[in-house]
Design a protein around this motif. Structure first.
Motif, PDB file in Angstrom:
ATOM      1  N   GLU A 239       0.842  -1.206   0.000  1.00 15.66           N
ATOM      2  CA  GLU A 239       0.000   0.000   0.000  1.00 15.66           C
ATOM      3  C   GLU A 239       0.877   1.257   0.000  1.00 15.66           C
ATOM      4  O   GLU A 239       1.395   1.673   1.022  1.00 15.66           O
ATOM      5  CB  GLU A 239      -0.892  -0.004   1.250  1.00 15.66           C
ATOM      6  CG  GLU A 239      -2.321   0.462   1.077  1.00 15.66           C
ATOM      7  CD  GLU A 239      -2.536   1.822   0.448  1.00 15.66           C
ATOM      8  OE1 GLU A 239      -1.582   2.557   0.190  1.00 15.66           O
ATOM      9  OE2 GLU A 239      -3.696   2.170   0.227  1.00 15.66           O
ATOM     10  N   THR A 245      -6.504   5.572  -1.127  1.00 13.53           N
ATOM     11  CA  THR A 245      -6.681   4.216  -1.652  1.00 13.53           C
ATOM     12  C   THR A 245      -7.001   3.192  -0.556  1.00 13.53           C
ATOM     13  O   THR A 245      -7.264   2.028  -0.858  1.00 13.53           O
ATOM     14  CB  THR A 245      -5.410   3.754  -2.407  1.00 13.53           C
ATOM     15  OG1 THR A 245      -4.264   3.950  -1.560  1.00 13.53           O
ATOM     16  CG2 THR A 245      -5.228   4.548  -3.693  1.00 13.53           C
ATOM     17  N   MET A 246      -7.005   3.624   0.687  1.00 17.74           N
ATOM     18  CA  MET A 246      -7.115   2.685   1.801  1.00 17.74           C
ATOM     19  C   MET A 246      -8.449   1.938   1.829  1.00 17.74           C
ATOM     20  O   MET A 246      -8.496   0.724   2.067  1.00 17.74           O
ATOM     21  CB  MET A 246      -6.900   3.414   3.132  1.00 17.74           C
ATOM     22  CG  MET A 246      -6.795   2.492   4.334  1.00 17.74           C
ATOM     23  SD  MET A 246      -5.425   1.308   4.209  1.00 17.74           S
ATOM     24  CE  MET A 246      -4.013   2.416   4.392  1.00 17.74           C
ATOM     25  N   CYS A 249      -8.462  -0.798  -0.620  1.00 18.95           N
ATOM     26  CA  CYS A 249      -7.573  -1.868  -0.182  1.00 18.95           C
ATOM     27  C   CYS A 249      -8.235  -2.725   0.896  1.00 18.95           C
ATOM     28  O   CYS A 249      -8.089  -3.954   0.898  1.00 18.95           O
ATOM     29  CB  CYS A 249      -6.264  -1.284   0.339  1.00 18.95           C
ATOM     30  SG  CYS A 249      -5.151  -0.740  -0.979  1.00 18.95           S
ATOM     31  N   ILE A 259      -2.138  -5.532   5.256  1.00 18.13           N
ATOM     32  CA  ILE A 259      -1.942  -4.330   4.444  1.00 18.13           C
ATOM     33  C   ILE A 259      -0.659  -3.667   4.935  1.00 18.13           C
ATOM     34  O   ILE A 259      -0.573  -3.219   6.081  1.00 18.13           O
ATOM     35  CB  ILE A 259      -3.127  -3.361   4.549  1.00 18.13           C
ATOM     36  CG1 ILE A 259      -4.401  -4.027   4.003  1.00 18.13           C
ATOM     37  CG2 ILE A 259      -2.831  -2.070   3.779  1.00 18.13           C
ATOM     38  CD1 ILE A 259      -5.642  -3.146   4.075  1.00 18.13           C
TER      39      ILE A 259
END
Length: 341
Positions: A239, A245-246, A249, A259
């Motif tokens: 990541e 973008t979390m 994800c 992650i």
């Protein structure tokens, strides 16, 4: 081997890479437990852009930038026994991170952010910080190892190493991401890479990456990841995007997956949603590069698999500002390198 008394170095005041200053300085002799390295190549990171703009956390001002250099030993302190003149080496990213976990004291020995870095012709460093460059790699290739490669290795093969058959999602095609894909493939994983560029994804496919997703064309890329994995989700995520973008994800990782939080190139300021993290029993692991011991372990894997770093472009030392500009443009795949000698 003769060592000059005057050498060139770049310095930044945190006022932009356009204002990097190249100057000549007196080169001190190494202390008893130090070596002098003639730097042959330096590779750039996103962190170097941050330092040049004065926005890296707790950074030093008026600093020689850059953490990742490769060169040869040209002088030894009187107490150094395990190295010899002519050895090809890299100093570790944090000079005092020999093994084990990071501490605050170790963190503040990080080259090019907290102490003077490697964008210079010669540098004196403690002998305990050195790692030998694999014989089959050039200085340019060796310069990519201390930050990008070791960060990716720490993510893929850290406390819970990935294993053959795992699914690994890699965001982007920058330095850490490409190394992450290479290490995952070398370990027998199935790799999924995202990018906004079909051209960059073609490079990933040539490395052996099995699945690629253009996130500009497929904004629901997290759903595509679930489709690829039969609805299960991936075991590990590299990541580098950060807050923006979390959430995707979290959707793309499997229950009890990992992650590995490495960067924040996509920006944003949202935190990790605690409820989702708990309900999927996700492990979030922040990674701050790695130790000398991990560096040595990584080099054994590199050598066993003959993994070659992906270098996009090499700039001469006198064109360091152009190298920074190219890195900032995000046109590259893999690494951007500055060659000194």
């Amino acid at each position: 081997m003769s060592v000059p008394t005057i050498a060139r170095e770049y310095r930044t005041q945190g006022d932009g890479y356009q204002n990097l200053k190249l100057q000549s300085v007196t080169l001190p002799k190494p202390k008893a437990t130090e070596v002098t390295i003639k730097i042959h190549a330096v590779s750039l990171q996103f962190r170097d852009l941050m330092v040049s703009k004065g926005i890296y956390p707790q950074q030093k001002w008026d600093i020689v930038p850059c953490s990742d250099g490769a060169g040869e030993i040209v002088a030894l302190g009187e107490e150094v026994k395990q190295w010899k003149v002519g050895d090809r080496v890299c100093p570790n990213f944090a000079l005092d991170h020999i093994h084990g976990d990071v501490t605050e004291d170790i963190k503040f020995t990080g080259l090019g952010g907290h102490i003077d870095g490697v964008l210079r012709e010669y540098i004196n460093v403690p002998a305990h910080s050195l790692v030998r460059i694999p014989e089959y790699l050039s200085y340019e290739e060796g310069s990519t190892l201390p930050c990008a490669a070791l960060t990716a290795y720490n993510a893929c093969l850290g406390p819970i190493p990935l294993k053959g058959g795992d699914y690994v999602l890699v965001l982007g095609t920058g330095g850490v991401s490409i190394f992450g894909a290479q290490f995952a493939l070398a370990s027998g994983a199935t790799v999924i890479v995202t990018s906004s560029s079909d051209e960059k994804l073609e490079v990933a496919k040539k490395l052996g990456v099995q699945h690629v997703i253009n996130y500009k064309k497929n904004v629901k890329w997290d759903e595509e990841v679930l489709n690829i994995t039969g609805g299960r989700g991936v075991d590990h995520i590299i990541e580098v995007g950060g807050p923006n973008t979390m959430l995707k994800c979290i959707n793309a990782v499997r229950y009890a997956g990992w992650i590995h939080v490495i960067g924040f190139v996509s920006g944003g300021d949202n935190g990790i949603p605690v409820a989702l993290a708990i309900m999927k029993t996700i492990t979030f692991r922040g990674i701050l590069i790695g130790s000398v011991k991990q560096f040595e372990d990584m080099n054994r894997l590199l050598t066993a698999r003959k993994i070659r770093p992906v270098i996009d472009k090499v700039f001469p030392f006198e064109e360091a500002t152009e190298a920074y500009a190219y890195l900032e443009s995000q046109k590259h795949v893999g690494k951007v390198v500055i060659k000194l000698a």
